[in-house]
Design a protein around this motif. Structure first.
Motif, PDB file in Angstrom:
ATOM      1  N   HIS A   1      26.270  12.342 -12.903  1.00  0.00           N
ATOM      2  CA  HIS A   1      26.539  13.412 -12.422  1.00  0.00           C
ATOM      3  C   HIS A   1      26.999  13.633 -10.938  1.00  0.00           C
ATOM      4  O   HIS A   1      27.167  12.489 -10.512  1.00  0.00           O
ATOM      5  CB  HIS A   1      24.769  13.952 -12.156  1.00  0.00           C
ATOM      6  CG  HIS A   1      24.184  14.479 -13.433  1.00  0.00           C
ATOM      7  ND1 HIS A   1      22.891  14.799 -13.389  1.00  0.00           N
ATOM      8  CD2 HIS A   1      24.870  14.883 -14.609  1.00  0.00           C
ATOM      9  CE1 HIS A   1      22.779  15.278 -14.714  1.00  0.00           C
ATOM     10  NE2 HIS A   1      23.747  15.248 -15.350  1.00  0.00           N
TER      11      HIS A   1
ATOM     12  N   ILE B   1      25.601  16.081  -4.836  1.00  0.00           N
ATOM     13  CA  ILE B   1      25.543  17.393  -4.294  1.00  0.00           C
ATOM     14  C   ILE B   1      25.119  17.379  -2.868  1.00  0.00           C
ATOM     15  O   ILE B   1      25.010  18.112  -1.898  1.00  0.00           O
ATOM     16  CB  ILE B   1      24.960  18.668  -4.871  1.00  0.00           C
ATOM     17  CG1 ILE B   1      23.643  18.384  -5.144  1.00  0.00           C
ATOM     18  CG2 ILE B   1      25.903  18.790  -6.214  1.00  0.00           C
ATOM     19  CD1 ILE B   1      22.852  19.517  -5.992  1.00  0.00           C
TER      20      ILE B   1
ATOM     21  N   ILE C   1      20.758  13.720  -4.251  1.00  0.00           N
ATOM     22  CA  ILE C   1      20.365  14.672  -5.086  1.00  0.00           C
ATOM     23  C   ILE C   1      21.860  14.938  -5.720  1.00  0.00           C
ATOM     24  O   ILE C   1      22.914  15.014  -5.300  1.00  0.00           O
ATOM     25  CB  ILE C   1      20.175  16.086  -4.404  1.00  0.00           C
ATOM     26  CG1 ILE C   1      18.844  15.679  -3.671  1.00  0.00           C
ATOM     27  CG2 ILE C   1      19.830  17.288  -5.487  1.00  0.00           C
ATOM     28  CD1 ILE C   1      18.395  17.156  -2.902  1.00  0.00           C
ATOM     29  N   THR C   2      21.807  14.845  -7.255  1.00  0.00           N
ATOM     30  CA  THR C   2      22.958  15.024  -7.949  1.00  0.00           C
ATOM     31  C   THR C   2      22.534  16.141  -8.916  1.00  0.00           C
ATOM     32  O   THR C   2      21.298  16.805  -8.996  1.00  0.00           O
ATOM     33  CB  THR C   2      22.988  13.824  -8.797  1.00  0.00           C
ATOM     34  OG1 THR C   2      21.987  13.449  -9.664  1.00  0.00           O
ATOM     35  CG2 THR C   2      23.430  12.672  -8.176  1.00  0.00           C
ATOM     36  N   LYS C   3      23.704  16.547  -9.548  1.00  0.00           N
ATOM     37  CA  LYS C   3      23.718  17.880 -10.563  1.00  0.00           C
ATOM     38  C   LYS C   3      24.912  17.808 -11.408  1.00  0.00           C
ATOM     39  O   LYS C   3      25.972  17.378 -10.940  1.00  0.00           O
ATOM     40  CB  LYS C   3      23.722  19.271  -9.702  1.00  0.00           C
ATOM     41  CG  LYS C   3      23.682  20.352 -10.392  1.00  0.00           C
ATOM     42  CD  LYS C   3      24.093  21.612  -9.614  1.00  0.00           C
ATOM     43  CE  LYS C   3      24.247  22.930 -10.286  1.00  0.00           C
ATOM     44  NZ  LYS C   3      25.280  22.961 -10.815  1.00  0.00           N
TER      45      LYS C   3
ATOM     46  N   GLU D   1      19.610  21.471 -10.013  1.00  0.00           N
ATOM     47  CA  GLU D   1      20.088  20.214  -9.540  1.00  0.00           C
ATOM     48  C   GLU D   1      18.981  19.103 -10.062  1.00  0.00           C
ATOM     49  O   GLU D   1      17.825  19.636 -10.599  1.00  0.00           O
ATOM     50  CB  GLU D   1      20.039  20.020  -8.095  1.00  0.00           C
ATOM     51  CG  GLU D   1      18.749  20.468  -7.353  1.00  0.00           C
ATOM     52  CD  GLU D   1      18.842  20.879  -6.075  1.00  0.00           C
ATOM     53  OE1 GLU D   1      17.778  20.232  -5.312  1.00  0.00           O
ATOM     54  OE2 GLU D   1      19.918  21.323  -5.480  1.00  0.00           O
ATOM     55  N   ASP D   2      19.276  17.767 -10.087  1.00  0.00           N
ATOM     56  CA  ASP D   2      18.462  16.825 -10.328  1.00  0.00           C
ATOM     57  C   ASP D   2      17.336  16.516  -9.423  1.00  0.00           C
ATOM     58  O   ASP D   2      17.338  17.091  -8.214  1.00  0.00           O
ATOM     59  CB  ASP D   2      19.249  15.471 -10.898  1.00  0.00           C
ATOM     60  CG  ASP D   2      20.158  15.578 -11.855  1.00  0.00           C
ATOM     61  OD1 ASP D   2      19.742  16.450 -13.024  1.00  0.00           O
ATOM     62  OD2 ASP D   2      21.165  15.048 -11.595  1.00  0.00           O
TER      63      ASP D   2
END
Length: 166
Positions: A78, A81, A89-91, A98-99
């Motif tokens: 991912h 972000i 934090i990823t997405k 977001e994850d």
């Protein structure tokens, strides 16, 4: 350095570099090949693509990078972000949400390139074919070596032992 020695060094170096790339999930490696599954990274990386990642120790992660991040027992690919010195934090590009926040240590690799699905099978087949040919060659050489009687093997050392003559 003779040609055979150069070839053996080449084969060994190739296997030392290539095998960890394929087994990165089990063996730490500076480079990894990861299969993209699912549609969370569309349109950037369709399912079936192969992501090529460099270790976070070789590339400094930044916001906007696509990363391979450990989430529980799995890894996800991912986009980063949010990133600070402690958390990330990823997405997925195609995800609405977001994850969950992860510790920055969970970033394993930064994706530097990817191979689209239409070329992925050819790429993997080429790697596996190369490994197969190298393994078959060395097994054949080992079998030839083992089937050659000791007296006919070339040796740089003189044989030590008693000889019987009539």
């Amino acid at each position: 350095m003779n040609a055979k020695h150069k070839y053996n060094v080449f084969v060994l170096a190739t296997l030392v570099l290539l095998l960890p790339m394929l087994l990165w999930h089990y063996v730490p490696s500076p480079v990894c090949l990861a299969l993209v599954t699912g549609d969370s990274m569309l349109p950037t990386m369709p399912s079936g693509s192969i992501a090529i990642g460099l270790s976070k120790y070789l590339v400094t992660p930044e916001v906007g990078d696509v990363a391979i991040v450990k989430q529980g027992d799995n890894y996800v690919i991912h986009r980063i972000i949010y990133l600070d010195s402690e958390k990330v934090i990823t997405k997925g590009d195609n995800n609405a949400l977001e994850d969950q926040t992860q510790p920055i240590q969970n970033i394993a690799y930064i994706v530097v390139a990817f191979i689209p699905p239409r070329y992925a099978n050819f790429f993997l087949a080429t790697i596996y074919l190369y490994i197969t040919v190298v393994v078959i060659y060395h097994v054949k050489k080992l079998c030839e070596h083992l089937s050659t009687p000791p007296s006919s093997k070339k040796s740089g050392n003189n044989h030590v032992g008693a000889t019987v003559t009539d």
